[in-house]
Design a protein around this motif. Structure first.
Motif, short mmCIF file in Angstrom:
data_model
loop_
_atom_site.label_atom_id
_atom_site.label_comp_id
_atom_site.label_asym_id
_atom_site.label_seq_id
_atom_site.Cartn_x
_atom_site.Cartn_y
_atom_site.Cartn_z
N THR A 1 7.16 -5.28 -6.76
CA THR A 1 6.82 -4.78 -5.62
C THR A 1 7.22 -3.24 -5.40
O THR A 1 6.52 -2.37 -5.13
N ASP A 2 8.46 -3.23 -5.79
CA ASP A 2 8.84 -1.47 -5.91
C ASP A 2 8.13 -0.60 -6.71
O ASP A 2 7.84 0.35 -6.71
N PHE A 3 7.53 -1.37 -7.89
CA PHE A 3 6.84 -0.77 -9.07
C PHE A 3 5.65 -0.44 -8.38
O PHE A 3 5.07 0.58 -8.45
N ILE A 4 4.95 -1.19 -7.66
CA ILE A 4 3.79 -1.11 -7.10
C ILE A 4 3.83 0.10 -6.17
O ILE A 4 2.91 1.15 -6.13
N VAL A 5 4.70 0.20 -5.19
CA VAL A 5 4.79 1.28 -4.63
C VAL A 5 5.03 2.51 -5.10
O VAL A 5 4.49 3.68 -4.79
N GLU A 6 5.93 2.69 -6.01
CA GLU A 6 6.13 3.78 -7.00
C GLU A 6 4.75 4.23 -7.65
O GLU A 6 4.67 5.43 -7.39
N LYS A 7 4.27 3.31 -8.30
CA LYS A 7 2.88 3.79 -8.89
C LYS A 7 1.87 4.19 -7.96
O LYS A 7 1.15 5.13 -8.18
N ALA A 8 1.81 3.76 -6.71
CA ALA A 8 0.72 3.91 -5.57
C ALA A 8 1.06 5.54 -5.30
O ALA A 8 -0.09 6.35 -5.26
N ALA A 9 2.20 5.89 -5.13
CA ALA A 9 2.64 7.47 -4.70
C ALA A 9 2.31 8.41 -5.88
O ALA A 9 1.83 9.17 -5.62
N GLU A 10 2.75 7.85 -7.11
CA GLU A 10 2.46 8.63 -8.48
C GLU A 10 1.10 8.83 -8.61
O GLU A 10 0.46 10.20 -8.99
N MET A 11 0.23 7.73 -8.22
CA MET A 11 -1.14 7.84 -8.58
C MET A 11 -2.06 8.40 -7.42
O MET A 11 -3.19 8.81 -7.68
N GLY A 12 -1.25 8.75 -6.51
CA GLY A 12 -2.01 9.80 -5.20
C GLY A 12 -2.86 8.84 -4.10
O GLY A 12 -3.75 8.97 -3.96
N ALA A 13 -2.11 7.45 -3.78
CA ALA A 13 -2.72 6.67 -2.65
C ALA A 13 -2.13 7.64 -1.44
O ALA A 13 -1.09 8.01 -1.44
#
Lengths: 251, 251
Positions: free
Chosen positions: B93-105
């Motif tokens: 879950t932490d990773f998904i949030v991190e990735k979403a921020a990096e990917m530009g959500a």
């Protein structure tokens, strides 16, 4: 017909009439952890013979035997895509290997660059991660994790005809669109993509010398992954997504 | 001119002549952990005023003051893309949030589905992960992490005009190509994509009722993510990659 809920990679041949003796760890996992018993079904694959629905015919604490019942999936080889990456912190290196197996890389190659922190990797542990990812993602193939090699050496021995997609964080925000990179490729005519590799740089980026060398390679294509700087594990998934969709088995 | 090696998100306004008092944790991080001192530079952003190069003018163990020197990046808003996902195990879950921020959500929305294991999330902790990811990826904007909501309720209150890209593992290996989904979209004419959302299902997939409901929604588009089953965190990055490249700020 009961569904096989567990998938397991084995080294043993699979086929009509085959019985498969289990190793101690696998017997513990199936019968101790997953609580399976005689009469239950497991899906096995070995990277060669597709996936087989197998029945438990003997179950013990330290051993067991499965019998092949029917092939449920033919062997599906991934495209001929290598993922080269510079190892980073342990957890993220594990993630990259897991993601590469899920995304359908055929070979996973840790490479040492000038700015790579890690001097060594646990190749056996990373290979085990690739096996686990293949088990979990429904794959019938496990990518090979190679030993850590110097990037210089890998480029010096580069195989003829293999293209290289190279994701450079110095290109962040640049306009080098993927479509341009792939426009001239055979994919357009519906042919196979041929052999490719993706190279993901280390957290600190490539050194100026590495970058210059990479840019000068006739088989290298620089690709931008958007306006933000991606961590290496994010970049690996994003780059493989672009490739798979343009040239690979997501088409 | 010395480069600012550290990026920090602050709540304070940034602009010509502004001085920014630091919170205790931030002072500890800059002066204790990163060993910065008076005269060093830090890059600050607050989600509104772009990124500013700021000079340390006071440095103490528990406090400090920075002074804005120059704007180094204008505010870059991400596209109007929401990422909806069913929370999974903590680390992923932490990773998904991190990735979403990096990917530009632009917004990160944990949703509870029939097969979601988690009943609650630590919203503050996930928001902190989004901040950290924005700091590290060079972003000037931090996506909001919303409270956990039931998927049913989110769909019932769905805002008019927002499209939904829905990644279903039951579609694995199907031929529903992304190009078809996006073919009719404004992107083709070079217009903005308009508001979108991506929904990533839970590890156990959607329930048959959820799937039927999602498929019937006039604003929903089913997209396949290749022939292997991706873990939720891999699927989130892959789906955002496809979207960003077709409709977002990777174009």
């Amino acid at each position: 017909m009961k569904d096989a809920k567990v998938r397991l990679f084995v080294e043993h041949p699979l086929g009509e009439g085959q019985t498969i003796p289990l190793e101690r760890d696998q017997a513990h996992y199936l019968f101790g952890v997953m609580r399976l018993g005689v009469g239950d079904f497991v899906e096995l694959f070995n990277g060669h013979d597709g996936a087989w629905r197998c029945e438990v015919v003997q179950a013990g604490k330290r051993a067991g035997v499965l019998a092949c019942e029917a092939q449920v999936k033919p062997l599906q080889m991934p495209p001929d895509l290598w993922l080269l990456f510079a190892p980073i912190k342990k957890a993220r290196t594990d993630f990259i290997v897991e993601k590469a197996a899920e995304m359908g890389a055929a070979r996973i190659m840790p490479v040492q660059t000038v700015f790579t922190n890690s001097e060594r990797i646990r190749q056996d542990r990373l290979q085990a991660h690739a096996v686990e990812a293949a088990e979990q993602c429904g794959g019938t193939y496990v990518p090979e994790v190679t030993a850590l090699q110097k990037l210089d050496r890998v480029l010096a021995d580069w195989p003829e005809g293999r293209q290289l997609m190279f994701c450079d964080e110095a290109e962040v925000g640049s306009s080098s669109a993927l479509s341009g990179v792939f426009a001239s490729e055979a994919a357009r005519e519906g042919q196979g993509a041929g052999p490719w590799a993706i190279l993901i740089g280390p957290e600190g980026g490539f050194s100026p010398e590495e970058r210059a060398r990479l840019k000068a390679l006739p088989f290298a294509h620089i690709v931008s992954l958007g306006p933000r700087i991606l961590r290496a594990d994010t970049a690996a998934v994003a780059a493989m997504t672009l490739w798979q969709q343009a040239l690979g088995d997501w088409r």
